[in-house]
Design a protein around this motif. Structure first.
Motif, PDB file in Angstrom:
ATOM      1  N   VAL A  83       0.824  -1.208   0.000  1.00 10.82           N
ATOM      2  CA  VAL A  83       0.000   0.000   0.000  1.00 10.82           C
ATOM      3  C   VAL A  83       0.856   1.256   0.000  1.00 10.82           C
ATOM      4  O   VAL A  83       0.478   2.277  -0.590  1.00 10.82           O
ATOM      5  N   GLN A  84       2.022   1.221   0.618  1.00  8.38           N
ATOM      6  CA  GLN A  84       2.920   2.375   0.589  1.00  8.38           C
ATOM      7  C   GLN A  84       3.418   2.622  -0.828  1.00  8.38           C
ATOM      8  O   GLN A  84       3.440   3.772  -1.306  1.00  8.38           O
ATOM      9  N   GLU A 135      -3.363   0.516  12.000  1.00  9.27           N
ATOM     10  CA  GLU A 135      -3.682   1.939  11.874  1.00  9.27           C
ATOM     11  C   GLU A 135      -2.441   2.798  12.034  1.00  9.27           C
ATOM     12  O   GLU A 135      -2.246   3.766  11.288  1.00  9.27           O
ATOM     13  N   GLU A 136      -1.591   2.447  12.995  1.00  5.02           N
ATOM     14  CA  GLU A 136      -0.370   3.222  13.227  1.00  5.02           C
ATOM     15  C   GLU A 136       0.530   3.210  11.992  1.00  5.02           C
ATOM     16  O   GLU A 136       1.074   4.251  11.588  1.00  5.02           O
ATOM     17  N   LYS A 137       0.677   2.048  11.357  1.00  9.19           N
ATOM     18  CA  LYS A 137       1.515   1.948  10.157  1.00  9.19           C
ATOM     19  C   LYS A 137       0.945   2.767   9.016  1.00  9.19           C
ATOM     20  O   LYS A 137       1.679   3.432   8.277  1.00  9.19           O
ATOM     21  N   LEU A 138      -0.375   2.727   8.844  1.00  5.77           N
ATOM     22  CA  LEU A 138      -1.005   3.469   7.750  1.00  5.77           C
ATOM     23  C   LEU A 138      -0.908   4.979   7.968  1.00  5.77           C
ATOM     24  O   LEU A 138      -0.661   5.736   7.025  1.00  5.77           O
ATOM     25  N   MET A 139      -1.082   5.409   9.193  1.00  7.94           N
ATOM     26  CA  MET A 139      -0.959   6.838   9.484  1.00  7.94           C
ATOM     27  C   MET A 139       0.465   7.326   9.220  1.00  7.94           C
ATOM     28  O   MET A 139       0.681   8.438   8.736  1.00  7.94           O
ATOM     29  N   GLU A 140       1.440   6.473   9.515  1.00 12.19           N
ATOM     30  CA  GLU A 140       2.835   6.828   9.256  1.00 12.19           C
ATOM     31  C   GLU A 140       3.091   6.970   7.753  1.00 12.19           C
ATOM     32  O   GLU A 140       3.800   7.885   7.312  1.00 12.19           O
ATOM     33  N   ILE A 141       2.501   6.071   6.955  1.00 10.62           N
ATOM     34  CA  ILE A 141       2.647   6.159   5.500  1.00 10.62           C
ATOM     35  C   ILE A 141       2.098   7.495   4.994  1.00 10.62           C
ATOM     36  O   ILE A 141       2.724   8.163   4.165  1.00 10.62           O
ATOM     37  N   ALA A 142       0.924   7.904   5.482  1.00  8.84           N
ATOM     38  CA  ALA A 142       0.334   9.173   5.066  1.00  8.84           C
ATOM     39  C   ALA A 142       1.209  10.352   5.488  1.00  8.84           C
ATOM     40  O   ALA A 142       1.458  11.269   4.694  1.00  8.84           O
ATOM     41  N   PRO A 185     -11.625  16.775  -5.790  1.00  6.22           N
ATOM     42  CA  PRO A 185     -10.825  15.847  -6.596  1.00  6.22           C
ATOM     43  C   PRO A 185     -10.313  14.698  -5.734  1.00  6.22           C
ATOM     44  O   PRO A 185      -9.785  14.924  -4.636  1.00  6.22           O
ATOM     45  N   CYS A 186     -10.459  13.469  -6.214  1.00  6.25           N
ATOM     46  CA  CYS A 186      -9.969  12.339  -5.434  1.00  6.25           C
ATOM     47  C   CYS A 186      -9.609  11.177  -6.341  1.00  6.25           C
ATOM     48  O   CYS A 186     -10.123  11.032  -7.450  1.00  6.25           O
ATOM     49  N   VAL A 187      -8.700  10.352  -5.850  1.00  5.85           N
ATOM     50  CA  VAL A 187      -8.308   9.106  -6.508  1.00  5.85           C
ATOM     51  C   VAL A 187      -8.736   7.954  -5.618  1.00  5.85           C
ATOM     52  O   VAL A 187      -8.499   7.979  -4.401  1.00  5.85           O
ATOM     53  N   VAL A 188      -9.380   6.963  -6.193  1.00  5.50           N
ATOM     54  CA  VAL A 188      -9.711   5.722  -5.494  1.00  5.50           C
ATOM     55  C   VAL A 188      -8.794   4.648  -6.052  1.00  5.50           C
ATOM     56  O   VAL A 188      -8.718   4.456  -7.272  1.00  5.50           O
ATOM     57  N   ALA A 189      -8.082   3.947  -5.181  1.00  9.13           N
ATOM     58  CA  ALA A 189      -7.112   2.948  -5.635  1.00  9.13           C
ATOM     59  C   ALA A 189      -7.142   1.738  -4.721  1.00  9.13           C
ATOM     60  O   ALA A 189      -7.056   1.870  -3.502  1.00  9.13           O
ATOM     61  N   PHE A 190      -7.268   0.556  -5.317  1.00  9.49           N
ATOM     62  CA  PHE A 190      -7.296  -0.676  -4.536  1.00  9.49           C
ATOM     63  C   PHE A 190      -5.882  -1.091  -4.154  1.00  9.49           C
ATOM     64  O   PHE A 190      -4.954  -1.010  -4.959  1.00  9.49           O
ATOM     65  N   ALA A 191      -5.733  -1.599  -2.937  1.00  7.70           N
ATOM     66  CA  ALA A 191      -4.413  -1.778  -2.352  1.00  7.70           C
ATOM     67  C   ALA A 191      -3.700  -3.049  -2.782  1.00  7.70           C
ATOM     68  O   ALA A 191      -2.623  -3.340  -2.272  1.00  7.70           O
TER      69      ALA A 191
END
Length: 335
Positions: free
Chosen positions: A34-35, A65-72, A104-110
């Motif tokens: 996902v990153q 959640e912690e890992k995903l927030m770090e990626i963002a 404006p947004c992008v939807v992308a499957f992980a």
């Protein structure tokens, strides 16, 4: 610009690896899938990404959640987490992040990685990225006329088109998509028992939205073990072509050889071994008396006396044997 990443699926085709780690957090060449996905999107949209919304499943590990927030955060964006409590389809998963569906947004499957060189068509209401495939019956497909998408069909039983939707979408106005998905939910409009994104797109088109196709140079799936290992090799080759250094300076090399392209993580020990090509080897792993090619090995894993090819091995594994093409989940022991 916002990015919405539906990733709530359990990843059953990639078991046993997804029994302990969500598939989108599986490491490909040292980075979670996902990153890599969101980094590639940020590179190609040429707009400031202010927010990344992740839609996860209810049974995901607590540290997800912690890992995903770090990626963002690493991409300079605000991270948001939404949970899809019930697996009711792709459109339903996107709707779980409805507060992010605006502008404006992008939807992308992980489970999708790609290589592309394109710019967004600002004259259209949206861009749907596609790739020509041999068997379109397994995908949602689009039909074109004069470069405009005229039809969206989910997994056609008879030939409609061979342009498969790869799972990356741009919407100039995410609010319109939110409204159409809400209409599906309110009226219980399903296809094969699930709320489908292609149904919402078809309604948007009927109501005047103009969609154009975007083409990618490379579409890489991470569905099952063999496909994921192949994708790992492609990412390594792309990184080598870009002159990226994926071999940590902390690697301990004793009578061993690395045949690039390879990713070798931090504090890895290689003794009497040949590694590569197309191998990812995670942090703090040890390989002795082995030859490994075209394989993925995660972190804190020991490989002894092995001849591995097309293998995928998880974290904290101990493997000692003469097996070749293996798929071992976390904390496995073979000796």
């Amino acid at each position: 610009m916002k990015i919405i990443v539906p990733m709530a699926g359990i990843g059953s085709r990639l078991r046993p690896h997804t029994l302990t780690i969500p598939k989108p957090l599986t490491l490909i060449a040292g980075k979670p899938i996902v990153q890599r996905l969101v980094e590639d999107i940020v590179k190609v949209v040429d707009q400031k990404v202010e927010e990344i919304a992740f839609v996860i499943g209810p049974a995901f590990p607590k540290n997800t959640e912690e890992k995903l927030m770090e990626i963002a955060r690493d991409l300079g964006a605000v991270g948001k987490i939404f949970v899809q409590e019930n697996p009711l389809g792709i459109a339903h998963a996107i709707h779980c992040a409805e507060e992010s569906l605006e502008g404006p947004c992008v939807v992308a499957f992980a489970d999708t990685l790609f290589k592309a060189d394109f710019s967004l068509d600002e004259a259209s209401d949206g861009v749907i990225w596609v790739k020509q495939v041999e068997d379109p019956s397994a995908y949602g497909v689009v039909k074109l006329k004069d470069g405009i998408i005229t039809d969206f069909v989910e997994k056609p039983t008879e030939y409609i088109s061979d342009l498969a939707i790869i799972g990356i979408y741009y919407f100039k106005n995410g609010g319109k998509l939110r409204q159409e998905i809400q209409y599906l939910l309110d009226n219980n409009i399903t296809d094969r028992g699930e709320f489908q994104l292609t149904s919402a797109l078809e309604n948007m088109k009927r109501n005047g939205s103009r969609f154009v196709p975007g083409e990618v140079n490379e579409w890489m799936d991470c569905g099952n073990k063999d496909i994921t290992v192949d994708t790992n090799g492609k990412i390594l080759r792309f990184s080598k072509e870009a002159e990226e250094n994926l071999i940590s300076p902390t690697v301990v090399l004793e009578n061993s050889e690395i045949i690039e392209p390879c990713y070798i993580g931090e504090n890895v020990v290689l003794k009497n071994s040949k590694i590569g090509p197309n191998v990812s080897l995670g942090d703090k792993s040890v390989v002795e008396n082995s030859h490994i090619a075209d394989s993925m090995i995660q972190t804190n894993t020991s490989i002894l006396n092995a001849n591995l090819k097309d293998a995928m091995i998880g974290n904290n594994v101990y493997f000692d044997g003469k097996f070749t093409s293996v798929s071992l989940g976390d904390y496995s022991v073979l000796k």
